[in-house]
Structures are given as structure tokens and as C-alpha cells.
Write an enzyme that holds these catalytic residues in place. Structure first.
Site, PDB file in Angstrom:
ATOM      1  N   GLN A  79      -4.921 -34.085  25.678  1.00  0.00           N
ATOM      2  CA  GLN A  79      -4.713 -32.790  26.315  1.00  0.00           C
ATOM      3  C   GLN A  79      -5.897 -31.860  26.060  1.00  0.00           C
ATOM      4  OE1 GLN A  79      -0.937 -31.227  24.984  1.00  0.00           O
ATOM      5  NE2 GLN A  79       0.202 -32.303  26.577  1.00  0.00           N
TER       6      GLN A  79
ATOM      7  N   ASP B 271      -2.761 -28.629  14.424  1.00  0.00           N
ATOM      8  CA  ASP B 271      -1.318 -28.605  14.186  1.00  0.00           C
ATOM      9  C   ASP B 271      -0.876 -27.165  13.969  1.00  0.00           C
ATOM     10  OD1 ASP B 271       1.294 -28.881  13.272  1.00  0.00           O
ATOM     11  OD2 ASP B 271       0.825 -30.507  11.876  1.00  0.00           O
ATOM     12  N   ALA B 272       0.120 -26.708  14.734  1.00  0.00           N
ATOM     13  CA  ALA B 272       0.600 -25.333  14.611  1.00  0.00           C
ATOM     14  C   ALA B 272       1.241 -25.057  13.258  1.00  0.00           C
ATOM     15  CB  ALA B 272       1.610 -25.024  15.723  1.00  0.00           C
TER      16      ALA B 272
ATOM     17  N   GLU C 244       7.406 -22.750  25.410  1.00  0.00           N
ATOM     18  CA  GLU C 244       8.256 -23.945  25.292  1.00  0.00           C
ATOM     19  C   GLU C 244       7.700 -24.993  24.322  1.00  0.00           C
ATOM     20  OE1 GLU C 244      10.203 -25.995  28.736  1.00  0.00           O
ATOM     21  OE2 GLU C 244       9.030 -24.520  29.836  1.00  0.00           O
TER      22      GLU C 244
ATOM     23  N   HIS D  25       9.207 -28.792  20.036  1.00  0.00           N
ATOM     24  CA  HIS D  25       8.617 -30.070  19.629  1.00  0.00           C
ATOM     25  C   HIS D  25       8.150 -30.073  18.178  1.00  0.00           C
ATOM     26  CE1 HIS D  25       8.643 -31.522  23.761  1.00  0.00           C
ATOM     27  NE2 HIS D  25       8.047 -30.409  24.138  1.00  0.00           N
TER      28      HIS D  25
END
Length: 254
Positions: free
Chosen positions: A90, A113-114, A131, A135
């Protein structure tokens, strides 16, 4: 999860092109004549206008997909947008889209990574998460990271799919199948204010936008998919399930 999105993107590209907006649409009314392609852009716009940013401000898009919302935010505000995703594919595609759109200088896309953001404290004027938290394994950790990288006064704008009250005694099997197939977890909206507060964020808005989003979205996706075989989940299974919803939340770093 990163590998899943890598594989999904590869399949889309093999089919011709990848949708730059990997999220649901927003319609003013359930019977609006607006096509889904416009509605998904409107969904992004509902986030961006709540960020309260302008030219030169710094925005973080957590879970940026292939970059559609980030590029839209640049077009609408003139801000510099950094997008992160755990999908390397992505990020590669988003970087290519930004260059093609002439936004290479005011966007950056990173494989990150959030739950462990690679940015110093107070790096951003606003954060959006369209959204994407569904996840992520640890929402509270993600929200703490969002607050950490926000400057004081900065805003977090996010959307979540959730189960609306009143919930039946037994969970609808289509919701269970959706969560299993999509590898997501749904939050309890009643608990969300406290979740934000524990992360050090001040709630500004919590809005149920189900009537503008979910049912119309799944009806249109069901028509698009038709009788395709081999799907892990079929969108028509969630059509007419009233407890499956979507909310939008706005919080601020005090």
C-alpha cells in the site's frame, strides 16, 4: 494484517486498478442519487473538515491505505499529510499515486505501525483514522500514540464500525462472519468516551452516522459482487441488520 492487505492490493492491480479509497461511502439520505464513487470521497471529506487544518499544517493519516484520503486532504486544505500503513505494498502504491497527482512534496507515506508510531511527541496538528482502528489489536495503545504525536490543541478524527444498541441477546451471525473474514474487532460505543479519556484525549463529538453510511454501502456492494463464488463474506448478509453501525468521533489533545 499487513500481508493480507498486500495480497488484496495485488489482486486488485491484477484486475486492472486499485480503488484509492478503501472505505465506505457517506450519503445525505439513504435514497440519495449520489453514486458510491462520490459518496466514498464525501466520507473522507466528513473527516477532513473536522480536522481544522490549513496550508502548512501537518496531518497524520493512520491506516492510509493506498493514499486516496491523504491526497484528498491535501487538495482540500493544503496541509502536509503523512500516511502510515503496515502494508508495504500500500505504501509503495500510495507514493506512486501522490507523485502522479503532483503531491510528492506535500505527502509522505511510511511503512509503520500505529501502535508504535515512529514520530517525536507533538509532531502533528491533526490525526485522522478512517475505519482503520478496527484492524488494530490494541485501541487504547493506538489512541495513546495518537495523543502523543498530536500537538496540544490538535484534533483526532476517526470512524469505527460498531454494534449499535439495543443489541439482541445473540449476536447476528453475519456480524460474526464479517469480523472473522475481515479480521476486525468492533468497539462498544458506550465505552468510547472513557477510552479516549484514558488516552489523555478530550471528546468533542461522537456521532452515529449509520443512516448515512452502512446499509446503503452494503446494498451497493452486494449488487456489485452479485453471485460471485468463493467469498469469505458476502455484503448482502449485512443488509437489513440494524445493529451493525458506524460512528464518527472527534477528540482533542488538551
Amino acid at each position: 494484517m499487513g500481508r493480507l492487505y498486500d495480497d488484496l492490493l495485488e489482486a486488485e492491480l491484477e484486475g486492472g486498478a486499485a480503488d484509492p479509497n478503501l472505505h465506505i461511502g457517506y450519503w445525505d439520505t439513504p435514497d440519495s442519487p449520489v453514486p458510491r464513487a462520490e459518496a466514498v470521497v464525501r466520507f473522507t471529506d466528513e473527516h477532513v473538515r473536522r480536522l481544522h487544518v490549513t496550508t502548512g499544517d501537518r496531518v497524520l493519516d493512520m491506516g492510509c491505505g493506498v493514499g486516496g484520503p491523504a491526497l484528498r486532504a491535501v487538495d482540500l486544505t493544503g496541509a502536509h499529510v503523512t500516511g502510515i500503513s503496515i502494508s508495504a505494498a500500500q505504501i509503495t502504491h500510495a507514493t506512486h499515486l501522490a507523485k502522479s497527482a503532483g503531491h510528492a512534496d506535500n505527502t509522505k507515506f511510511l511503512h509503520a505501525d500505529a501502535m508504535a508510531l515512529p514520530f517525536p511527541d507533538s509532531s502533528f496538528d491533526a490525526v485522522m483514522a478512517i475505519e482503520s482502528l478496527i484492524h488494530m489489536p490494541d485501541r487504547e495503545r493506538v489512541l495513546n500514540e495518537a495523543r502523543r504525536v498530536l500537538r496540544p490543541g490538535g484534533r483526532l478524527v476517526l470512524t469505527e464500525l460498531f454494534e449499535r444498541a439495543p443489541r439482541p441477546t445473540r449476536r447476528h451471525p453475519a456480524i460474526t462472519e464479517f469480523c472473522r473474514a475481515s479480521m476486525v474487532s468492533l468497539p462498544n460505543a458506550d465505552d468510547y468516551p472513557a477510552l479516549l479519556h484514558r488516552a489523555g484525549l478530550r471528546l468533542r463529538e461522537l456521532l452515529d452516522i449509520t443512516d448515512h453510511t452502512v446499509q446503503r454501502n452494503f446494498r451497493e456492494l452486494a449488487d456489485l459482487v452479485g453471485d460471485a463464488k468463493g467469498l469469505l463474506f458476502h455484503p448482502r448478509d449485512l443488509v437489513g441488520v440494524p445493529e451493525f453501525g458506524c460512528f464518527l468521533a472527534v477528540a482533542e489533545h488538551p
